[in-house]
Design an enzyme around this catalytic site. Structure first.
Site, PDB file in Angstrom:
ATOM      1  N   GLU A  37     -37.405  76.853  44.953  1.00  0.00           N
ATOM      2  CA  GLU A  37     -37.432  75.464  45.456  1.00  0.00           C
ATOM      3  C   GLU A  37     -37.753  75.443  46.942  1.00  0.00           C
ATOM      4  OE1 GLU A  37     -38.066  72.758  43.674  1.00  0.00           O
ATOM      5  OE2 GLU A  37     -36.208  73.106  42.573  1.00  0.00           O
ATOM      6  N   SER A 130     -41.131  64.960  39.087  1.00  0.00           N
ATOM      7  CA  SER A 130     -42.557  64.943  39.393  1.00  0.00           C
ATOM      8  C   SER A 130     -43.335  63.848  38.667  1.00  0.00           C
ATOM      9  CB  SER A 130     -43.139  66.328  39.068  1.00  0.00           C
ATOM     10  OG  SER A 130     -44.434  66.427  39.519  1.00  0.00           O
ATOM     11  N   SER A 132     -44.831  61.614  40.273  1.00  0.00           N
ATOM     12  CA  SER A 132     -46.021  61.357  41.104  1.00  0.00           C
ATOM     13  C   SER A 132     -47.189  62.239  40.715  1.00  0.00           C
ATOM     14  CB  SER A 132     -45.730  61.609  42.579  1.00  0.00           C
ATOM     15  OG  SER A 132     -44.522  61.068  42.952  1.00  0.00           O
ATOM     16  N   GLU A 162     -52.256  63.157  47.451  1.00  0.00           N
ATOM     17  CA  GLU A 162     -50.875  62.910  47.886  1.00  0.00           C
ATOM     18  C   GLU A 162     -50.705  63.244  49.369  1.00  0.00           C
ATOM     19  OE1 GLU A 162     -47.984  63.721  44.987  1.00  0.00           O
ATOM     20  OE2 GLU A 162     -46.312  63.543  46.382  1.00  0.00           O
ATOM     21  N   ASP A 174     -46.299  70.968  41.764  1.00  0.00           N
ATOM     22  CA  ASP A 174     -46.192  69.921  40.742  1.00  0.00           C
ATOM     23  C   ASP A 174     -47.530  69.689  40.043  1.00  0.00           C
ATOM     24  OD1 ASP A 174     -43.688  69.815  41.832  1.00  0.00           O
ATOM     25  OD2 ASP A 174     -43.951  67.872  42.811  1.00  0.00           O
TER      26      ASP A 174
END
Ligand code: GLA
Length: 375
Positions: A37, A130, A132, A162, A174
């Site tokens: 992460e 995710s 988006s 993005e 993502d």
């Protein structure tokens, strides 16, 4: 949740007219990251899976010269002359993802034709799953409408949309997993080389997300700060990116910058250890460590996420838990014995409700395939 082509096509025609032969359905999945992460924008390693939660974009032609889009999720509609899309300015809402992708398609030599679009996503918004990237990728496929594009170009084009138009300096994880995931597996992505390999997960492992129901919008500016702090640590260390930093070097840094770098370097190590782990219990232990590092060193957790992880720790059959995604709300990902899921759900629901007065949404993850046209 999987929606049928027939139901999506019917809903599209109720809005935009036409016959079912005119409507095409494109789909792109949400994702949950198992470990790795806040490592993608420093060229590190990540291990996400694609979910059966999906963003659908249906498409039909129109003769108006406009790109028209309606969102099932918020009932809003937008229209632009398609030839004017390259000069449209950001609105600060969901439609920026559509326009951002359209602009990048123009730039990459895929002009956007007039069309009617309808967006219907089953991915909860702001939950760190995710939504988006799925909207970007499904939109790109609908606007390309069958024109061939190399997978990596599609991935990078959506990320640029993005970064440049929406204004979030996200990494590549993502969009990458959304495009390239394979059903039943996780994907280890090297965010420097942009190579990946599918990873089979143990048979005795259930993956369950628990949504804190805290929406992570407020994390946007903190995300930017973390990206900048990692860049500062990189510059102080004189490395190409934090991917190249060793822990001895990190020890020479001081303060917050040192903490951020320590998280990134240790998290990359945890991804590698997770891939080599010989038991689900060992994988789970790495998840707990990841969470502690995200909470204490990287500073992207929140009280609700910490509480969910601590509650999970006390439940029989749970191997590990951690926050997943950008943080500041959203979900935890929990690894457990399949037989433990029912008890886990009941205890988490009751415990979270008692403490925060909110029902957490709990779902069992189905590792799913990457984006494409739905026949
Ligand atoms: C968000 C970003 C990703 C990644 C994660 C944190 O989901 O979009 O690129 O940085 O946060 O791992």
């Amino acid at each position: 949740m999987v929606l049928t082509t027939e139901s999506l096509s019917d809903a599209h025609r109720r809005k935009w007219g036409g016959s079912s032969a005119d409507v095409k359905v494109y789909r792109a999945p949400g994702r949950v990251n198992l470990i790795g992460e806040h490592t993608d924008y420093t060229e590190g390693f990540v291990l996400p899976i694609a979910l059966d939660l999906t963003c659908y974009v249906t498409r039909s032609k129109n003769a108006s010269g406009e790109l028209r889009v309606v969102s099932e999720n918020n009932g809003q509609e937008r229209r632009w002359p398609s030839s004017a899309l390259p000069v449209v300015q950001p609105m600060g809402d969901w439609s920026d993802y559509i326009v951002g992708v359209a602009k990048e398609l123009f730039r990459a030599g895929y002009p956007v034709e007039p069309a009617n679009l309808r967006v219907h996503s089953t991915i909860p918004l702001g939950a760190g799953l995710s939504s988006s990237a799925a909207l970007e990728v499904a939109t790109a496929l609908a606007l390309l409408d069958g024109r061939a594009i190399p997978a990596l170009d599609l991935i990078q084009l959506c990320r640029r949309a993005e970064n440049r138009f929406v204004g979030t300096p996200c990494g590549v994880m993502d969009q990458y997993v959304c495009v390239k995931a394979e059903a039943g597996t996780a994907l280890e992505i090297d965010c420097r080389t942009l190579e990946s390999q599918v990873v089979r997960l143990p048979e005795d492992l259930a993956i369950v997300t628990v949504n804190s129901m805290v929406r992570h919008e407020l994390g946007q500016s903190a995300y930017r700060t973390r990206v900048a702090e990692c860049a500062e640590a990189r510059d102080k260390l004189g490395v190409r990116s934090l991917r190249d930093a060793r822990m001895e070097q990190v020890d020479e840094l001081v303060g917050v910058i040192q903490q951020r770098a320590r998280h990134v370097v240790s998290e990359n190590g945890r991804v590698k250890a997770f891939l080599q782990a010989e038991s689900s219990a060992a994988m789970g232990a790495l998840c707990y460590e990841s969470h502690a590092s995200l909470r204490d060193d990287f500073g992207v957790s929140c009280g609700e996420l910490d509480a969910l992880v601590e509650m999970a720790r006390g439940i029989e059959g749970v191997y590990g838990a951690r926050m997943t995604g950008g943080g500041f709300g959203g979900c935890t990902v929990n690894l457990m014995r399949p037989g433990a899921v029912a008890g886990f759900e009941a205890r988490m629901r009751a415990g979270y409700r008692a403490r925060f007065g909110v029902d957490p949404a709990i779902s069992i993850c189905v590792p799913s395939a990457g984006a494409g046209r739905q026949a």
